[in-house]
Write a protein that holds these residues in place. Structure first.
Motif, mmCIF file in Angstrom:
data_model
loop_
_atom_site.group_PDB
_atom_site.id
_atom_site.type_symbol
_atom_site.label_atom_id
_atom_site.label_comp_id
_atom_site.label_asym_id
_atom_site.label_seq_id
_atom_site.Cartn_x
_atom_site.Cartn_y
_atom_site.Cartn_z
ATOM 1 N N PHE A 185 55.911 -27.956 20.803
ATOM 2 C CA PHE A 185 54.819 -28.842 21.211
ATOM 3 C C PHE A 185 54.110 -29.360 19.952
ATOM 4 O O PHE A 185 53.771 -28.558 19.076
ATOM 5 N N ALA A 186 53.852 -30.661 19.887
ATOM 6 C CA ALA A 186 53.121 -31.233 18.738
ATOM 7 C C ALA A 186 51.875 -31.956 19.245
ATOM 8 O O ALA A 186 51.942 -32.737 20.209
ATOM 9 N N TYR A 187 50.747 -31.686 18.595
ATOM 10 C CA TYR A 187 49.454 -32.237 19.024
ATOM 11 C C TYR A 187 48.768 -32.997 17.897
ATOM 12 O O TYR A 187 48.840 -32.588 16.726
ATOM 13 N N ASP A 188 48.065 -34.037 18.280
ATOM 14 C CA ASP A 188 47.061 -34.621 17.395
ATOM 15 C C ASP A 188 45.787 -33.816 17.635
ATOM 16 O O ASP A 188 45.193 -33.895 18.714
ATOM 17 N N THR A 189 45.386 -33.028 16.643
ATOM 18 C CA THR A 189 44.236 -32.145 16.817
ATOM 19 C C THR A 189 42.977 -32.726 16.146
ATOM 20 O O THR A 189 42.009 -32.019 15.906
ATOM 21 N N LYS A 190 43.041 -34.028 15.806
ATOM 22 C CA LYS A 190 41.891 -34.758 15.241
ATOM 23 C C LYS A 190 41.360 -34.062 13.982
ATOM 24 O O LYS A 190 42.110 -33.851 13.073
ATOM 25 N N ASP A 191 40.082 -33.682 13.952
ATOM 26 C CA ASP A 191 39.521 -33.108 12.726
ATOM 27 C C ASP A 191 39.697 -31.594 12.629
ATOM 28 O O ASP A 191 39.285 -30.999 11.626
ATOM 29 N N ALA A 192 40.269 -30.964 13.662
ATOM 30 C CA ALA A 192 40.522 -29.519 13.585
ATOM 31 C C ALA A 192 41.915 -29.287 13.009
ATOM 32 O O ALA A 192 42.829 -30.073 13.281
ATOM 33 N N MET A 193 42.065 -28.220 12.211
ATOM 34 C CA MET A 193 43.423 -27.821 11.803
ATOM 35 C C MET A 193 44.258 -27.610 13.064
ATOM 36 O O MET A 193 45.425 -27.975 13.116
ATOM 37 N N GLY A 194 43.659 -26.988 14.082
ATOM 38 C CA GLY A 194 44.221 -27.079 15.416
ATOM 39 C C GLY A 194 45.087 -25.946 15.912
ATOM 40 O O GLY A 194 45.643 -26.055 17.010
ATOM 41 N N MET A 195 45.184 -24.858 15.163
ATOM 42 C CA MET A 195 46.087 -23.790 15.618
ATOM 43 C C MET A 195 45.591 -23.093 16.874
ATOM 44 O O MET A 195 46.368 -22.791 17.772
ATOM 45 N N ASN A 196 44.276 -22.840 16.953
ATOM 46 C CA ASN A 196 43.754 -22.267 18.199
ATOM 47 C C ASN A 196 43.904 -23.271 19.328
ATOM 48 O O ASN A 196 44.355 -22.938 20.437
ATOM 49 N N MET A 197 43.499 -24.502 19.055
ATOM 50 C CA MET A 197 43.547 -25.558 20.071
ATOM 51 C C MET A 197 44.972 -25.727 20.615
ATOM 52 O O MET A 197 45.200 -25.755 21.834
ATOM 53 N N ALA A 198 45.961 -25.809 19.717
ATOM 54 C CA ALA A 198 47.351 -26.027 20.130
ATOM 55 C C ALA A 198 47.893 -24.812 20.882
ATOM 56 O O ALA A 198 48.677 -24.952 21.834
ATOM 57 N N THR A 199 47.459 -23.628 20.477
ATOM 58 C CA THR A 199 47.953 -22.402 21.114
ATOM 59 C C THR A 199 47.421 -22.300 22.543
ATOM 60 O O THR A 199 48.173 -21.993 23.485
#
Ligand SMILES: CC(C)(COP(=O)([O-])OP(=O)([O-])OC[C@H]1O[C@@H](n2cnc3c(N)ncnc32)[C@H](O)[C@@H]1OP(=O)([O-])[O-])[C@@H](O)C(=O)NCCC(=O)NCCSC(=O)C[C@@](C)(O)CC(=O)[O-]
Ligand SMILES: NC(=O)C1=CN([C@@H]2O[C@H](COP(=O)(O)OP(=O)(O)OC[C@H]3O[C@@H](n4cnc5c(N)ncnc54)[C@H](OP(=O)(O)O)[C@@H]3O)[C@@H](O)[C@H]2O)C=CC1
Length: 408
Positions: A185-199
């Motif tokens: 899965f690949a996400y645009d996480t905007k201004d967050a590095m995004g690892m929690n968000m993507a998980t």
């Protein structure tokens, strides 16, 4: 109870667990009690560790079993002259490190880039990935699962994006190995590095995959992500931001400031960073991009373990002949997988937030994602400066003497 001595005694007597001290006292007192316990058991003096400058409670989302803070010296280099897609103008770059000569080197490289008119930088790809692994019976079920995923991207997007107001699911790339199915899965996480968000978002999507296909989730991270490990997939496909910076350095600047020639730097780059790295089986075709990535990560509150991905960098140095017969140096760095954010993770901690403020990039950008893009571009130009300076030092045989003078 708020007395650290009493708390330490209760832990010693087995009445309270060491990681539960915050249930019985404020965060600073809990940290003090923990220091007492550790000091008594080890004989170490934790006075410096305990001399931190922020309320311990502020670090609650970032650490468990807190005893204090590790303080790493922070300096500044620059200004960094960036003509970027998101970053523009001159920026001081804060770097935290214990390696003497590093900031001097990056500063020298930036001086050269500044005198040459600055560097261009662009984020060319953006996608934070999480790749769960599923068990199936065999290849027939694997194919059935992959087909369902490919036909139902919208359903997966709806599930994943229900967990976040910022993240956007960009793509799901399936891989099959025998009776294992991996979905990257690949996400645009905007201004967050995004690892929690993507998980978290991927966890939600996995429930749909399990409900609609024969696949059964084995692990939410199946290592094709690939987080915090050297991995070719990140070097090829990218992870976080893929960012490139380049500059053309007039030959006379190379001679004046780096004490060598464009030809010598180009040769050193080819033989060291390209051929040497290939022979070593390295994923990093660069000299020390990780130095700038790591120091910028520590200063600005990034996840330091992801320096591994930041080292997936290719440096190129080529000569360009001018009409007047002199030779310029074309220099570039391409960081395939730079994982950075200006919100979330460690970015809110006080010194890290101040460092982001120096860059003018604290918090979310307008539009969302632009601050993290700008941070990636500035770090890339810092890495380019480091490459120029170190290759200059190697070509002019100054590396050992520089570290004799500054690094010890
Ligand atoms: C050390 C220098 C810069 C001297 O280089 P120099 O040309 O003799 O220095 P200079 O005194 O003429 O000053 C030139 C500029 O350097 C900067 N500079 C100079 N000194 C300072 C200082 N104290 N603090 C801040 N900035 C400094 C500053 O920008 C200055 O310009 P100015 O502002 O004066 O017009 C040079 O020899 C150099 O860059 N050497 C390379 C050192 C290096 O890159 N080390 C990186 C770590 S190596 C490593 O970790 C990885 C490795 C090597 O194992 C990876 C691999 O395998 O390749
Ligand atoms: N869980 C894991 O497997 C791993 C976790 N980590 C850790 O994860 C942390 C980083 O995760 P990350 O998701 O970046 O951070 P956080 O978990 O701190 O979450 C950041 C949140 O900030 C909100 N937000 C506010 N403004 C913005 C904006 N402009 N752009 C993007 N988001 C915004 C989003 O909320 P909303 O989603 O509601 O919109 C986002 O989810 C680090 O501490 C790292 O060490 C590292 C590796 C693996």
């Amino acid at each position: 109870m708020t007395d650290p001595e009493d708390l330490a005694a209760r832990v010693r007597d087995g009445d309270v667990r060491i990681h539960e001290l915050e249930d019985h006292a404020d965060y600073d007192t809990a940290a003090e009690a923990r220091r007492l316990i550790v000091e008594r058991e080890t004989g170490a003096d934790l006075e410096a560790v305990g001399d931190y400058s922020f309320p311990a409670e502020q670090a609650e989302p970032n650490i468990e079993n807190m005893i204090g803070a590790a303080q790493v010296p922070m300096g500044v280099v620059g200004p960094v002259p960036v003509h970027g897609g998101a970053a523009d103008g001159d920026h001081y770059l804060p770097l935290a490190t214990t390696e003497g000569a590093l900031l001097a080197s990056v500063n020298r490289g930036l001086g050269v880039i500044r005198a040459a008119g600055g560097a261009d930088a662009r984020v060319t790809k953006n996608g934070m990935t999480r790749a769960p692994v599923f068990r199936v019976d065999g290849v027939a079920e694997a194919a059935e699962t992959v087909e369902w995923v490919e036909d139902n991207l919208e359903t997966l997007r709806e599930a994943a994006e229900s967990t976040t107001s910022h993240g956007e699911l960009l793509d799901v790339e399936p891989y099959v190995v025998g009776d294992s199915v991996y979905l990257r899965f690949a996400y645009d996480t905007k201004d967050a590095m995004g690892m929690n968000m993507a998980t978290i978002a991927t966890g939600e999507a996995c429930e749909v995959v399990e409900a609609e296909t024969p696949a059964s989730l084995v692990a939410l991270s199946g290592n094709l992500c690939s987080d915090k490990k050297p991995a070719a997939i990140n070097a090829v496909e990218g992870r976080g931001r893929s960012v490139t910076a380049d500059a053309v350095i007039p030959g006379e600047l190379v001679e004046e400031r780096l004490h060598t020639t464009a030809d010598a730097i180009a040769e050193a780059n080819t033989r060291k960073n390209l051929i040497g790295s290939a022979k070593a089986g390295s994923l990093g075709f660069n000299a020390h991009a990780a130095n700038v990535v790591g120091a910028a990560f520590l200063a600005t509150g990034q996840d330091e373990a992801q320096v591994v991905e930041g080292a997936n960098t290719i440096t190129t140095m080529d000569t360009r002949e001018r009409e007047d017969g002199t030779t310029d140096l074309y220099a570039s760095v391409s960081l395939a997988s730079l994982e950075v954010g200006t919100v979330g993770g460690g970015t809110k901690l006080p010194t890290q937030a101040e460092a982001l403020e120096v860059l003018g990039l604290r918090g979310g950008g307008d539009p969302p994602g632009s601050n993290a893009d700008a941070l990636a571009e500035i770090i890339a130009v810092g890495a380019l400066a480091g490459e120029l300076s170190l290759l200059g030092a190697l070509s002019s045989r100054h590396l050992a003497s520089a570290h004799e003078d500054l690094g010890r």
